[in-house]
Write a protein that holds these residues in place. Sequence first.
Motif, PDB file in Angstrom:
ATOM      1  N   LEU A 168       0.831  -1.206   0.000  1.00 36.18           N
ATOM      2  CA  LEU A 168       0.000   0.000   0.000  1.00 36.18           C
ATOM      3  C   LEU A 168       0.865   1.255   0.000  1.00 36.18           C
ATOM      4  N   GLY A 169       1.997   1.234   0.718  1.00 34.37           N
ATOM      5  CA  GLY A 169       2.864   2.404   0.790  1.00 34.37           C
ATOM      6  C   GLY A 169       3.474   2.783  -0.543  1.00 34.37           C
ATOM      7  N   LEU A 170       3.638   1.814  -1.437  1.00 39.36           N
ATOM      8  CA  LEU A 170       4.213   2.088  -2.748  1.00 39.36           C
ATOM      9  C   LEU A 170       3.182   2.632  -3.731  1.00 39.36           C
ATOM     10  N   PHE A 171       1.900   2.340  -3.486  1.00 36.59           N
ATOM     11  CA  PHE A 171       0.851   2.751  -4.408  1.00 36.59           C
ATOM     12  C   PHE A 171      -0.007   3.905  -3.870  1.00 36.59           C
ATOM     13  N   GLN A 172       0.288   4.357  -2.651  1.00 33.86           N
ATOM     14  CA  GLN A 172      -0.601   5.345  -2.041  1.00 33.86           C
ATOM     15  C   GLN A 172      -0.654   6.639  -2.843  1.00 33.86           C
ATOM     16  N   GLY A 173       0.490   7.205  -3.192  1.00 32.87           N
ATOM     17  CA  GLY A 173       0.473   8.430  -3.959  1.00 32.87           C
ATOM     18  C   GLY A 173      -0.073   8.243  -5.353  1.00 32.87           C
ATOM     19  N   PHE A 174       0.131   7.061  -5.910  1.00 29.12           N
ATOM     20  CA  PHE A 174      -0.227   6.772  -7.304  1.00 29.12           C
ATOM     21  C   PHE A 174      -1.722   6.489  -7.476  1.00 29.12           C
ATOM     22  N   MET A 175      -2.282   5.605  -6.665  1.00 30.07           N
ATOM     23  CA  MET A 175      -3.647   5.128  -6.898  1.00 30.07           C
ATOM     24  C   MET A 175      -4.617   5.334  -5.750  1.00 30.07           C
ATOM     25  N   LEU A 176      -4.138   5.797  -4.603  1.00 31.34           N
ATOM     26  CA  LEU A 176      -4.993   5.863  -3.424  1.00 31.34           C
ATOM     27  C   LEU A 176      -5.163   7.298  -2.933  1.00 31.34           C
ATOM     28  N   LYS A 177      -6.251   7.538  -2.258  1.00 37.19           N
ATOM     29  CA  LYS A 177      -6.505   8.838  -1.644  1.00 37.19           C
ATOM     30  C   LYS A 177      -6.901   8.628  -0.193  1.00 37.19           C
ATOM     31  N   ALA A 220       8.185   3.961 -11.070  1.00 36.18           N
ATOM     32  CA  ALA A 220       8.683   2.697 -10.521  1.00 36.18           C
ATOM     33  C   ALA A 220       7.636   1.595 -10.427  1.00 36.18           C
ATOM     34  N   VAL A 221       6.520   1.692 -11.152  1.00 34.65           N
ATOM     35  CA  VAL A 221       5.474   0.670 -11.041  1.00 34.65           C
ATOM     36  C   VAL A 221       6.023  -0.747 -11.252  1.00 34.65           C
ATOM     37  N   PRO A 222       6.824  -1.030 -12.307  1.00 38.48           N
ATOM     38  CA  PRO A 222       7.331  -2.406 -12.470  1.00 38.48           C
ATOM     39  C   PRO A 222       8.165  -2.885 -11.293  1.00 38.48           C
ATOM     40  N   GLU A 223       8.959  -1.992 -10.678  1.00 41.70           N
ATOM     41  CA  GLU A 223       9.747  -2.391  -9.511  1.00 41.70           C
ATOM     42  C   GLU A 223       8.860  -2.552  -8.284  1.00 41.70           C
ATOM     43  N   ASN A 224       7.850  -1.709  -8.154  1.00 46.44           N
ATOM     44  CA  ASN A 224       6.928  -1.853  -7.023  1.00 46.44           C
ATOM     45  C   ASN A 224       6.200  -3.194  -7.052  1.00 46.44           C
ATOM     46  N   LEU A 225       5.967  -3.720  -8.245  1.00 43.53           N
ATOM     47  CA  LEU A 225       5.289  -5.015  -8.383  1.00 43.53           C
ATOM     48  C   LEU A 225       6.177  -6.179  -7.947  1.00 43.53           C
ATOM     49  N   PHE A 226       7.451  -5.903  -7.680  1.00 43.68           N
ATOM     50  CA  PHE A 226       8.367  -6.932  -7.186  1.00 43.68           C
ATOM     51  C   PHE A 226       8.679  -6.733  -5.699  1.00 43.68           C
ATOM     52  N   HIS A 227       7.997  -5.802  -5.046  1.00 43.45           N
ATOM     53  CA  HIS A 227       8.129  -5.686  -3.593  1.00 43.45           C
ATOM     54  C   HIS A 227       7.763  -7.035  -2.978  1.00 43.45           C
ATOM     55  N   TYR A 228       8.533  -7.520  -2.013  1.00 46.90           N
ATOM     56  CA  TYR A 228       8.452  -8.943  -1.686  1.00 46.90           C
ATOM     57  C   TYR A 228       7.125  -9.443  -1.128  1.00 46.90           C
ATOM     58  N   PRO A 229       6.236  -8.612  -0.572  1.00 43.63           N
ATOM     59  CA  PRO A 229       4.909  -9.157  -0.249  1.00 43.63           C
ATOM     60  C   PRO A 229       3.964  -9.249  -1.453  1.00 43.63           C
ATOM     61  N   ALA A 230       4.403  -8.781  -2.645  1.00 40.88           N
ATOM     62  CA  ALA A 230       3.510  -8.724  -3.813  1.00 40.88           C
ATOM     63  C   ALA A 230       3.494 -10.042  -4.589  1.00 40.88           C
ATOM     64  N   LEU A 231       3.478 -11.144  -3.878  1.00 36.08           N
ATOM     65  CA  LEU A 231       3.372 -12.467  -4.512  1.00 36.08           C
ATOM     66  C   LEU A 231       1.968 -12.665  -5.068  1.00 36.08           C
ATOM     67  N   ILE A 232       1.887 -13.319  -6.217  1.00 30.43           N
ATOM     68  CA  ILE A 232       0.594 -13.576  -6.836  1.00 30.43           C
ATOM     69  C   ILE A 232       0.050 -14.911  -6.332  1.00 30.43           C
ATOM     70  N   LEU A 233      -1.055 -14.841  -5.605  1.00 24.24           N
ATOM     71  CA  LEU A 233      -1.707 -16.022  -5.047  1.00 24.24           C
ATOM     72  C   LEU A 233      -2.992 -16.312  -5.814  1.00 24.24           C
ATOM     73  N   HIS A 234      -3.383 -17.576  -5.823  1.00 24.90           N
ATOM     74  CA  HIS A 234      -4.649 -17.928  -6.465  1.00 24.90           C
ATOM     75  C   HIS A 234      -5.795 -17.472  -5.565  1.00 24.90           C
ATOM     76  N   PRO A 235      -6.797 -16.775  -6.104  1.00 27.70           N
ATOM     77  CA  PRO A 235      -7.914 -16.316  -5.263  1.00 27.70           C
ATOM     78  C   PRO A 235      -8.597 -17.427  -4.483  1.00 27.70           C
ATOM     79  N   LYS A 236      -8.548 -18.667  -4.989  1.00 24.57           N
ATOM     80  CA  LYS A 236      -9.184 -19.771  -4.266  1.00 24.57           C
ATOM     81  C   LYS A 236      -8.556 -19.997  -2.890  1.00 24.57           C
ATOM     82  N   ASP A 237      -7.273 -19.580  -2.716  1.00 23.46           N
ATOM     83  CA  ASP A 237      -6.605 -19.751  -1.431  1.00 23.46           C
ATOM     84  C   ASP A 237      -6.908 -18.611  -0.457  1.00 23.46           C
TER      85      ASP A 237
END
Length: 564
Positions: A168-177, A220-237
């Motif tokens: 959230l801290g990486l996207f707050q200025g970009f996409m959040l209010k 830095a969007v592509p680098e933010n997507l590699f922040h280590y909690p940004a793992l892609i999980l299956h929604p079923k989990d």
Amino acid sequence: MTFRSGKGRGYHPEIPVLVEQLEKRQIGRRDFLRTATLLGMSAATAYAVAGKVMGGDLIGAARAQEPKKGGVLRIGARVPAVDNPATFSWVYDSNIVRQANDYLTRTQGDGITVPILLEAWEPSEDLKTWTLKLRKDIKWSNGDGLNAEHVIWNIKRWVDPNVGSSVLGLFQGFMLKEVETGEKDEAGNPKKTTELWDANAIEKVDDYTIRLNGQVSTLAVPENLFHYPALILHPKDEGKWGVGSIGTGAFEPAEVEVGKKVVLKARKEYWGEGPYLDEVHFIDLGDDPATKLAALASKQVDGLYDADIKVYPSIQKLPHVELHKINTAQTAVARMHCDEKPFDDPRVRKAMRLAIDCAAVSKIAYGELGTPAQHHHVSPVHPEFVDMPMPRDIEGAKKLLADAGYPDGIDVELHAKKDPDWEPTACQAMVQQWAEAGIRVKLTVLPSAQYWDVWTKVPFGFTVWTHRPLGIMVLGLAYRTGVPWNESNFKNPKFDELLTKAEGLVDINARKEVIKEIETLMQEEGPIVQPLWRQSYQPFDKQLKGYEAHPTEYYFCEKMWWDK
């Protein structure tokens, strides 16, 4: 060289500018490669352009040997609870899960960001809109095909303030209010939270395309997507991970025992390179450096995560071990709660910094692998770093304390954890230096488990921070107002404004001008005392091939193999 920009899948209009700057030697090769790939140019093309302009083989030699199949890799590392990846706070827990679940992108050890689950990304000219294109050949371990809805589910979860993810801290200025909750805090001030700035901020274009529509420019969007909690999980989990979890990675979790061991087994139908290993084991050896050294020396493990500086001389002598060294932005800071006395006065915080001789602390605590820091958390390895030493000034520190109403000095307590050994050593060195300025610091050293129970609550604590490829990333994670990892409660509208501005600047020299203002602000009003940067040494068995040192000490085990 000529590049077509704009629509029709040419190149971003800033690419020709970067090429010209490279030709005129106004920027270096590293800055060109990093920025061109962030703007959507493939790594292969960026290397080719840099090679044509500057000469030489920039891509590197071909692999000398073909990988061999088979074998087990055993890594000595802490095994914490890994059931909620979006809230991970440390690299070692993400290292476990990243073997089974992928990221959309990957920032390599050289700082170049490449697609992983994505095949490409395209930023708009103003860097406010980012189009993410998924690969179409990715299969989850349960046979489902990866699609845009899976990715959108993950992104929405990361930016949900109720989840508590640092993404959230990486996207707050970009996409959040910020919005008011309708409630008030103890002081009677309105409580605030965050939400997407627009209902269409995360847009599904088609089954394999996602568009992020931001409110400000962000590089830095592509680098933010590699922040280590940004793992892609299956929604079923439902955001949870463990044995039986669905993944896109090269391995599958077979055993998970917190505090003891994790076993991952090779996946038979993996879409990418490898895996060559049959299994990867993460073995918890605790915090004692001697225990870790003994396990490595006796070949009970094949490598160590975050090996202690205390045993560095002994590990150097092990004939079967190779040391992979790399300069990093890994560090630790003595951070102050800016809303608690005496640290609520910026003059006190600056006095804490002026009393410290960073070069001396670095040498005492980390020897030849340490580098003095400058109290602003932007590293010499960051492309936007501006060299701004902050010399020790005892008399200046005393005057600031007197001006703040503390003519006789202050009494405070610093909390630190026992392991690794260099952390309390650094703290003890600073305690002695602070004393010369009338800053009387009681050092309380706790076992790690006890420290992590109180680390966000204590007014003054010593906290480690790992490497990030850009200075703007760590600044956004640690010091932007209201983000989950702002452990100092630092709130500075000018800092937030400057950081948002820096995040949208492609031109590295223009970004440095803004970063210089941020570094100055941090030295004057910031919440930290930062004594050193750490060089990482990563010890692994010499027979292990395919290991690539990464400044964040990430492991990509699908590439590794044994040459026995």
